[in-house]
Design an enzyme around this catalytic site. Structure first.
Site, PDB file in Angstrom:
ATOM      1  N   ASP A 125       0.660  -0.947   0.028  1.00 44.57           N
ATOM      2  CA  ASP A 125      -0.029  -0.082   0.099  1.00 44.57           C
ATOM      3  C   ASP A 125       0.960   1.051   0.044  1.00 44.57           C
ATOM      4  OD1 ASP A 125      -2.328   1.422  -0.006  1.00 44.57           O
ATOM      5  OD2 ASP A 125      -2.266   1.497   1.854  1.00 44.57           O
ATOM      6  N   HIS A 132      -4.031  14.121   0.337  1.00 48.31           N
ATOM      7  CA  HIS A 132      -4.071  13.065   1.703  1.00 48.31           C
ATOM      8  C   HIS A 132      -3.114  13.389   2.436  1.00 48.31           C
ATOM      9  CE1 HIS A 132      -5.179   9.865   3.965  1.00 48.31           C
ATOM     10  NE2 HIS A 132      -4.140   9.399   3.632  1.00 48.31           N
ATOM     11  N   ARG A 141       1.031  16.035  12.632  1.00 45.16           N
ATOM     12  CA  ARG A 141       2.290  16.505  12.813  1.00 45.16           C
ATOM     13  C   ARG A 141       2.360  17.958  12.805  1.00 45.16           C
ATOM     14  NH1 ARG A 141       3.707  11.991   9.952  1.00 45.16           N
ATOM     15  NH2 ARG A 141       3.438  13.287   8.117  1.00 45.16           N
ATOM     16  N   GLU A 198     -10.199   4.286   3.321  1.00 42.50           N
ATOM     17  CA  GLU A 198      -9.540   5.021   2.441  1.00 42.50           C
ATOM     18  C   GLU A 198      -9.881   4.660   0.786  1.00 42.50           C
ATOM     19  OE1 GLU A 198      -5.371   4.276   3.586  1.00 42.50           O
ATOM     20  OE2 GLU A 198      -5.606   5.753   5.079  1.00 42.50           O
ATOM     21  N   GLU A 200      -9.262   4.211  -2.633  1.00 46.01           N
ATOM     22  CA  GLU A 200      -7.987   4.214  -3.408  1.00 46.01           C
ATOM     23  C   GLU A 200      -8.388   3.257  -4.511  1.00 46.01           C
ATOM     24  OE1 GLU A 200      -4.795   2.573  -1.217  1.00 46.01           O
ATOM     25  OE2 GLU A 200      -5.132   3.080   0.750  1.00 46.01           O
ATOM     26  N   ASP A 232      -9.040   0.592   1.820  1.00 45.85           N
ATOM     27  CA  ASP A 232      -7.920   0.060   2.774  1.00 45.85           C
ATOM     28  C   ASP A 232      -8.579   0.739   4.192  1.00 45.85           C
ATOM     29  OD1 ASP A 232      -5.658  -0.807   3.518  1.00 45.85           O
ATOM     30  OD2 ASP A 232      -4.628   1.120   3.584  1.00 45.85           O
ATOM     31  N   ARG A 236      -7.817   4.479  12.878  1.00 43.86           N
ATOM     32  CA  ARG A 236      -7.127   5.669  13.027  1.00 43.86           C
ATOM     33  C   ARG A 236      -6.621   5.926  14.470  1.00 43.86           C
ATOM     34  NH1 ARG A 236      -5.858   6.356   7.901  1.00 43.86           N
ATOM     35  NH2 ARG A 236      -7.923   6.920   6.679  1.00 43.86           N
ATOM     36  N   GLN A 239      -3.630   3.294  14.865  1.00 45.42           N
ATOM     37  CA  GLN A 239      -2.571   3.794  13.633  1.00 45.42           C
ATOM     38  C   GLN A 239      -1.941   5.034  14.420  1.00 45.42           C
ATOM     39  OE1 GLN A 239      -4.199   5.482  10.093  1.00 45.42           O
ATOM     40  NE2 GLN A 239      -2.097   5.911   9.512  1.00 45.42           N
ATOM     41  N   LYS A 252      -3.948  -1.188   9.740  1.00 50.90           N
ATOM     42  CA  LYS A 252      -4.397  -1.518   8.490  1.00 50.90           C
ATOM     43  C   LYS A 252      -4.608  -2.897   7.917  1.00 50.90           C
ATOM     44  CE  LYS A 252      -3.334   2.964   7.150  1.00 50.90           C
ATOM     45  NZ  LYS A 252      -4.141   3.812   6.357  1.00 50.90           N
ATOM     46  N   THR A 256      -8.765  -5.140   3.618  1.00 48.27           N
ATOM     47  CA  THR A 256      -8.862  -4.445   2.310  1.00 48.27           C
ATOM     48  C   THR A 256      -9.870  -4.937   1.524  1.00 48.27           C
ATOM     49  OG1 THR A 256      -6.602  -3.558   2.769  1.00 48.27           O
ATOM     50  CG2 THR A 256      -7.436  -3.471   0.537  1.00 48.27           C
ATOM     51  N   THR A 348      -4.664   6.993  -0.421  1.00 49.92           N
ATOM     52  CA  THR A 348      -6.002   7.550  -0.485  1.00 49.92           C
ATOM     53  C   THR A 348      -5.794   8.790  -1.320  1.00 49.92           C
ATOM     54  OG1 THR A 348      -5.890   6.947   1.814  1.00 49.92           O
ATOM     55  CG2 THR A 348      -7.645   8.710   1.123  1.00 49.92           C
ATOM     56  N   GLU A 362     -10.315  12.839   7.079  1.00 49.00           N
ATOM     57  CA  GLU A 362      -9.871  14.089   6.534  1.00 49.00           C
ATOM     58  C   GLU A 362     -11.400  14.706   6.274  1.00 49.00           C
ATOM     59  OE1 GLU A 362      -7.105  13.566   2.897  1.00 49.00           O
ATOM     60  OE2 GLU A 362      -7.970  11.713   3.320  1.00 49.00           O
TER      61      GLU A 362
HETATM   62 CA    CA Z   1      -3.947   2.936   2.498  1.00 42.59          CA
END
Ligand code: CA
Length: 419
Positions: A125, A132, A141, A198, A200, A232, A236, A239, A252, A256, A348, A362
């Site tokens: 992935d 994204h 961050r 996600e 994708e 995917d 969060r 993660q 993750k 998927t 994503t 998001e």
């Molecule tokens: Ca992904």
């Protein structure tokens, strides 16, 4: 290229996702007969295993289709892929003299169960969507460190789990995991409260590469058999705690989901577009010899249990910064061999507007700005929500579809260690 007309009249409707121009590859099962390869046309599935058995469809190196996966055909390479498309186009075209031989092997999609279209060898992935990466980086961050310093130079990726890839309609169980929120003095083990999608595209590798032999972007493009829509699923909260310094792991690994039909690269040729202008020059091995992305409209819908389906995001595959061919080429730089059935997630796909973001993380800006759906709001997925991802390329009087990429999220187990 205009619509290619078929004697399967439902395929000639300009809103049908499976016209003769498409011919996507799936695996289907009907009552009393084992799962086998089929090709979608209109509202039907052409049983290519039967056509092959009867000698209507004979390809070099075959037989290929009396099995529940397309891998053998995928490994056969571009000349055989083209021969398949050419032959099916002859048989299915309006006015074809072979209609009588094929018509009895046309199965209604409504009477068939769809399975995984191929055996996933390995799953990688990527993280190749500029918007994204900027959005998530800003949330995790801060805006000054949103894009990692390597992002504009490397298609960043991680090795996922082939065992977690499932076909559309498979139910998804909300995972448990180790999380540490700002109010937790120490990590706790609990069901994910920030479970997400996600949006994708997945690239499916047909032709393998050899160990120790990096491939160019052009060679990588030639290795790709086709594309699927890919969700995917991402936890969060798991993660955020686990991802440094080696990237996502259990966040993750729940599942998927892919769409049930592989759209062959040949069907997407009219829709090729270039990646966006480079912000900094890429190293020569990542140079693209031509347009390597595709103009594919994408949307995500959410349907609460017993509720109304609503569109929560619309975007386009051309938003990606890196193409699948670049990702595949980069993947081989180390000498890593790629195998038939390797699946590459694009990363994503988000646009630059609020309503074109490809994840709930998001869309709700980390849960700080819940978004409206009919009859309520959402920050992350709630139990029994159904998420559908769709994609289509818009041709001249026809569309190319992938089939819905659908998953319903079930409540977490009460006790995952109960025996
Ligand atoms: Ca992904």
């Amino acid at each position: 290229m205009p619509l290619m007309r078929s004697w399967v009249t439902s395929a000639n409707d300009e809103r049908c996702p499976f016209p003769l121009n498409n011919l996507p590859c799936g695996v289907f099962e009907t009552a009393g007969r084992a799962a086998r390869c089929g090709v979608a046309i209109g509202d039907g599935i052409l049983d290519v295993a039967e056509l092959e058995r009867e000698g209507v469809l004979v390809l070099d190196g075959g037989p290929y289709f009396e099995r529940p996966a397309w891998n053998a055909l995928m490994a056969a390479g571009p000349a055989v892929w083209a021969a398949l498309r050419g032959r099916l186009t002859e048989v299915l075209a309006e006015g074809s003299g072979e209609r009588g031989r094929a018509e009895s092997h046309l199965v209604p999609q409504s009477g068939a169960t769809l399975h995984m279209p191929f055996e996933v060898a390995e799953y990688t992935d990527f993280y190749a969507g500029r918007h994204h990466a900027s959005n998530v980086g800003t949330m995790f961050r801060g805006p000054d460190n949103a894009l990692p310093p390597n992002w504009l130079h490397i298609p960043i990726g991680y090795n996922g789990r082939a065992s977690s890839v499932v076909v559309s309609e498979t139910k998804i169980r909300r995972p448990w995991g180790q999380v540490k929120g700002p109010d937790h003095p120490a990590p706790v083990f609990q069901p994910s409260r920030r479970f997400d999608i996600e949006l994708e595209m997945g690239a499916v590798v047909g032709v393998p590469s050899q160990p120790g032999h990096p491939v160019t972007v052009a060679e990588a493009d030639a290795m790709i058999f086709g594309y699927v829509i890919l969700n995917d699923w991402s936890a969060r909260d798991i993660q955020a705690w686990e991802y440094q310094p080696l990237g996502p792991f259990q966040a993750k690994a729940t599942a998927t989901t892919i769409s049930p039909w592989i759209v062959m690269k040949a069907a997407l040729e009219p829709f090729r577009v270039s990646t966006p202008p480079r912000e900094v020059p890429l190293l020569p091995y990542l140079a693209e010899p031509g347009p390597m992305l595709y103009d594919i409209d994408l949307e995500v819908t959410l349907t609460p249990q017993g509720g109304e389906e609503s569109v929560i995001s619309r975007t386009n595959y051309h938003e990606m910064y890196y193409s699948a061919a670049q990702q595949l080429a980069h993947h081989t730089t180390s000498g890593c061999a790629m195998r038939t059935g390797d699946l590459l997630g694009s990363g994503t796909i988000s646009g630059d507007t609020k309503d074109s973001r490809g994840s709930l993380l998001e869309l709700s800006w980390g849960g700080k700005e819940p978004f409206q759906i009919p009859g309520g709001t959402r920050s992350f997925i709630e139990d029994n929500d159904t998420l559908v991802l769709r994609g289509q390329a818009n041709g001249d009087g026809y569309i190319i579809g992938f089939g819905d990429c659908t998953g319903t999220v079930l409540s977490a187990l009460t006790d995952p260690y109960a025996r």
